[in-house]
Write a protein that holds these residues in place. Structure first.
Motif, PDB file in Angstrom:
ATOM      1  N   GLY A 215       0.810  -1.210   0.000  1.00 32.04           N
ATOM      2  CA  GLY A 215       0.000   0.000   0.000  1.00 32.04           C
ATOM      3  C   GLY A 215       0.842   1.257   0.000  1.00 32.04           C
ATOM      4  O   GLY A 215       2.067   1.222   0.164  1.00 32.04           O
ATOM      5  N   THR A 216       0.178   2.393  -0.173  1.00 31.14           N
ATOM      6  CA  THR A 216       0.859   3.687  -0.230  1.00 31.14           C
ATOM      7  C   THR A 216       0.190   4.677   0.702  1.00 31.14           C
ATOM      8  O   THR A 216      -0.954   5.079   0.478  1.00 31.14           O
ATOM      9  N   VAL A 217       0.899   5.041   1.757  1.00 33.98           N
ATOM     10  CA  VAL A 217       0.449   6.111   2.650  1.00 33.98           C
ATOM     11  C   VAL A 217       0.848   7.427   2.007  1.00 33.98           C
ATOM     12  O   VAL A 217       2.026   7.688   1.774  1.00 33.98           O
ATOM     13  N   THR A 218      -0.125   8.254   1.731  1.00 36.83           N
ATOM     14  CA  THR A 218       0.131   9.410   0.876  1.00 36.83           C
ATOM     15  C   THR A 218       0.639  10.645   1.606  1.00 36.83           C
ATOM     16  O   THR A 218       1.231  11.527   0.984  1.00 36.83           O
ATOM     17  N   ASP A 219       0.399  10.734   2.917  1.00 40.65           N
ATOM     18  CA  ASP A 219       0.832  11.933   3.642  1.00 40.65           C
ATOM     19  C   ASP A 219       0.900  11.635   5.138  1.00 40.65           C
ATOM     20  O   ASP A 219       0.740  10.497   5.571  1.00 40.65           O
ATOM     21  N   ALA A 220       1.100  12.667   5.923  1.00 35.91           N
ATOM     22  CA  ALA A 220       1.292  12.511   7.366  1.00 35.91           C
ATOM     23  C   ALA A 220       0.025  12.100   8.111  1.00 35.91           C
ATOM     24  O   ALA A 220       0.072  11.865   9.327  1.00 35.91           O
ATOM     25  N   SER A 221      -1.085  11.996   7.404  1.00 36.88           N
ATOM     26  CA  SER A 221      -2.307  11.513   8.046  1.00 36.88           C
ATOM     27  C   SER A 221      -2.207  10.040   8.409  1.00 36.88           C
ATOM     28  O   SER A 221      -2.972   9.539   9.238  1.00 36.88           O
ATOM     29  N   GLY A 227      -8.683   6.621   2.276  1.00 35.49           N
ATOM     30  CA  GLY A 227      -9.107   6.942   3.636  1.00 35.49           C
ATOM     31  C   GLY A 227      -8.763   5.951   4.723  1.00 35.49           C
ATOM     32  O   GLY A 227      -8.995   6.230   5.896  1.00 35.49           O
ATOM     33  N   GLN A 228      -8.203   4.800   4.380  1.00 36.06           N
ATOM     34  CA  GLN A 228      -7.940   3.806   5.406  1.00 36.06           C
ATOM     35  C   GLN A 228      -6.608   4.021   6.110  1.00 36.06           C
ATOM     36  O   GLN A 228      -5.607   4.390   5.482  1.00 36.06           O
ATOM     37  N   THR A 229      -6.594   3.745   7.396  1.00 35.36           N
ATOM     38  CA  THR A 229      -5.337   3.661   8.124  1.00 35.36           C
ATOM     39  C   THR A 229      -4.598   2.405   7.678  1.00 35.36           C
ATOM     40  O   THR A 229      -5.160   1.525   7.021  1.00 35.36           O
ATOM     41  N   VAL A 230      -3.330   2.308   8.058  1.00 36.72           N
ATOM     42  CA  VAL A 230      -2.542   1.122   7.708  1.00 36.72           C
ATOM     43  C   VAL A 230      -3.181  -0.129   8.293  1.00 36.72           C
ATOM     44  O   VAL A 230      -3.263  -1.174   7.632  1.00 36.72           O
ATOM     45  N   CYS A 249       6.409   3.876  -2.085  1.00 38.04           N
ATOM     46  CA  CYS A 249       6.113   5.131  -2.769  1.00 38.04           C
ATOM     47  C   CYS A 249       5.616   6.230  -1.819  1.00 38.04           C
ATOM     48  O   CYS A 249       5.485   6.032  -0.622  1.00 38.04           O
ATOM     49  N   ALA A 250       5.405   7.395  -2.395  1.00 38.18           N
ATOM     50  CA  ALA A 250       4.878   8.603  -1.733  1.00 38.18           C
ATOM     51  C   ALA A 250       5.814   9.189  -0.691  1.00 38.18           C
ATOM     52  O   ALA A 250       6.061  10.395  -0.684  1.00 38.18           O
ATOM     53  N   LEU A 251       6.346   8.363   0.203  1.00 34.89           N
ATOM     54  CA  LEU A 251       7.186   8.848   1.290  1.00 34.89           C
ATOM     55  C   LEU A 251       8.591   8.285   1.200  1.00 34.89           C
ATOM     56  O   LEU A 251       8.807   7.204   0.649  1.00 34.89           O
ATOM     57  N   GLY A 252       9.540   9.002   1.779  1.00 28.38           N
ATOM     58  CA  GLY A 252      10.858   8.449   1.997  1.00 28.38           C
ATOM     59  C   GLY A 252      10.852   7.574   3.230  1.00 28.38           C
ATOM     60  O   GLY A 252       9.866   7.514   3.982  1.00 28.38           O
ATOM     61  N   ALA A 253      11.950   6.901   3.485  1.00 31.22           N
ATOM     62  CA  ALA A 253      11.999   5.941   4.591  1.00 31.22           C
ATOM     63  C   ALA A 253      11.758   6.607   5.937  1.00 31.22           C
ATOM     64  O   ALA A 253      11.080   6.050   6.807  1.00 31.22           O
ATOM     65  N   ALA A 254      12.305   7.789   6.152  1.00 30.81           N
ATOM     66  CA  ALA A 254      12.164   8.441   7.450  1.00 30.81           C
ATOM     67  C   ALA A 254      10.698   8.667   7.803  1.00 30.81           C
ATOM     68  O   ALA A 254      10.259   8.398   8.931  1.00 30.81           O
ATOM     69  N   LEU A 255       9.919   9.155   6.833  1.00 31.59           N
ATOM     70  CA  LEU A 255       8.495   9.404   7.088  1.00 31.59           C
ATOM     71  C   LEU A 255       7.671   8.129   7.075  1.00 31.59           C
ATOM     72  O   LEU A 255       6.584   8.082   7.662  1.00 31.59           O
ATOM     73  N   MET A 256       8.169   7.086   6.429  1.00 27.76           N
ATOM     74  CA  MET A 256       7.429   5.826   6.338  1.00 27.76           C
ATOM     75  C   MET A 256       7.570   4.974   7.596  1.00 27.76           C
ATOM     76  O   MET A 256       6.746   4.092   7.869  1.00 27.76           O
TER      77      MET A 256
END
Length: 349
Positions: A215-221, A227-230, A249-256
């Motif tokens: 999956g792809t978490v698109t932002d800091a939400s 709309g689903q959480t992980v 995708c979408a995020l780098g490792a630090a934010l992921m």
């Protein structure tokens, strides 16, 4: 009900239990380095095609197989255990943007064969290599309206997606894929259409390949676009009994990192994959992204040291240099241990 066991890549569960496996890096980033023009995308076969096709990377498997082969072999030489077929957008739904929906099957078949040949060239008895048949999310979404004035509007349907994915799965497996990778999921309903098509094909053909869902978490939400959480995402797809589940995708490792931690916590019996972008977009850098190989590999080594991952690689902005550095960084560290072993097999009637 009886278990439908793997007919390919039976060794993968054992490999993922014993060490951290390496997935390849970005395809698009590497294609951009060739600076291909419209004529090179078209090739002789499509020189008179009525529409511009530059940017249709999947077409290159038909018109410039040498480019795709070179990219695959670069990642294999860097140490990749799994390489993705050049099929992220090779569905009738995605190819309709180029008026090339009728070529989707040919693209998948050619792409899988190119990846298969590269893996066969680099495989040894002690280091087998595997083709991950890539199923991308498509440019259309079954859950979200494309019209802000009409929340009920949709530009695709579950059935359209299912049929497109079934064609893709059939060609990928015919071309030699060892694993199916449903990736960059921004809409869980799209992913469920892919999973339905995969199960449908397995039941009809009697073949069963390991499955990775990413999956792809698109932002800091901390949510995917639909709309689903992980955690909610995992519970929506766990019925497919994937060999591995992860994020890309979408995020780098630090934010992921917090989302991989969450996934590892809620899926204790499933292997975890992680292939982030090379940080944030940066048009001034060579790859278009911030992170050097040293930065990305250091971050993923931290994931491995924390016992979070079984498969690591790279998404947008990563190169063979990133993959080689990641390989070197995680090689000394053990793979994440599962709470229990599987089951990874689907149930067949």
């Amino acid at each position: 009900m009886k278990p439908l066991q793997y007919t390919r890549a039976q060794a993968l569960p054992g490999i993922l239990s014993s060490r951290i496996a390496i997935l390849d890096g970005a395809m698009g980033t590497m294609i951009q380095r060739f600076r291909l023009d419209e004529a090179q995308y078209r090739g002789e076969r499509f020189k008179d095609f009525h529409k511009d096709v530059k940017g249709n990377n999947e077409l290159l498997s038909l018109t410039r197989p040498d480019v795709i082969r070179d990219i695959h072999e670069g990642y294999l030489a860097a140490g990749a255990d799994l390489i993705e077929s050049n099929t992220f957008g090779a569905t009738t739904v995605a190819q309709a943007d180029y008026d090339m929906a009728h070529l989707a099957r040919d693209m998948n078949l050619a792409s899988a064969r190119l990846a298969r040949a590269a893996c066969d060239k680099y495989s040894t008895p002690d280091h087998p290599r595997f083709v991950a048949g890539a199923l991308g999310p498509t440019p259309k979404t079954a859950s979200i309206s494309p019209d802000v004035n009409d929340p009920g509007a949709r530009n695709t349907s579950f059935e359209e997606l299912r049929a497109a994915y079934f064609e893709q799965v059939e060609a990928l497996i015919e071309g030699g894929a060892d694993v199916l990778l449903v990736e960059t999921i921004f809409d869980t309903l799209n992913a469920k259409a892919a999973l339905y098509a995969i199960d449908e094909y397995f039941e009809q053909s009697g073949q069963c390949l390991p499955l990775i869902i990413s999956g792809t978490v698109t932002d800091a939400s901390g949510r995917i676009l639909s709309g689903q959480t992980v955690t909610a995402f995992w519970h929506s797809v766990r019925h497919a009994r994937p060999l591995a589940v992860g994020l890309n995708c979408a995020l780098g490792a630090a934010l992921m990192r917090p989302y991989i931690q969450e996934l590892a916590r809620v899926a204790p019996d499933t292997f975890i994959s992680c292939y982030p972008n090379a940080g944030l977009p940066n048009p001034m850098s060579e790859t278009g992204f911030d992170e050097t190989p040293e930065v990305t590999s250091r971050l993923l080594r931290e994931f491995a040291a924390e016992g979070l991952v079984n498969i690591v690689g790279g998404c947008c902005g990563t190169t063979p240099q990133h993959i080689a550095s990641i390989h070197e960084a995680v090689a000394p560290l053990p793979a994440r241990a599962l709470h229990s072993a599987g089951p990874f097999y689907r149930e067949a009637a």
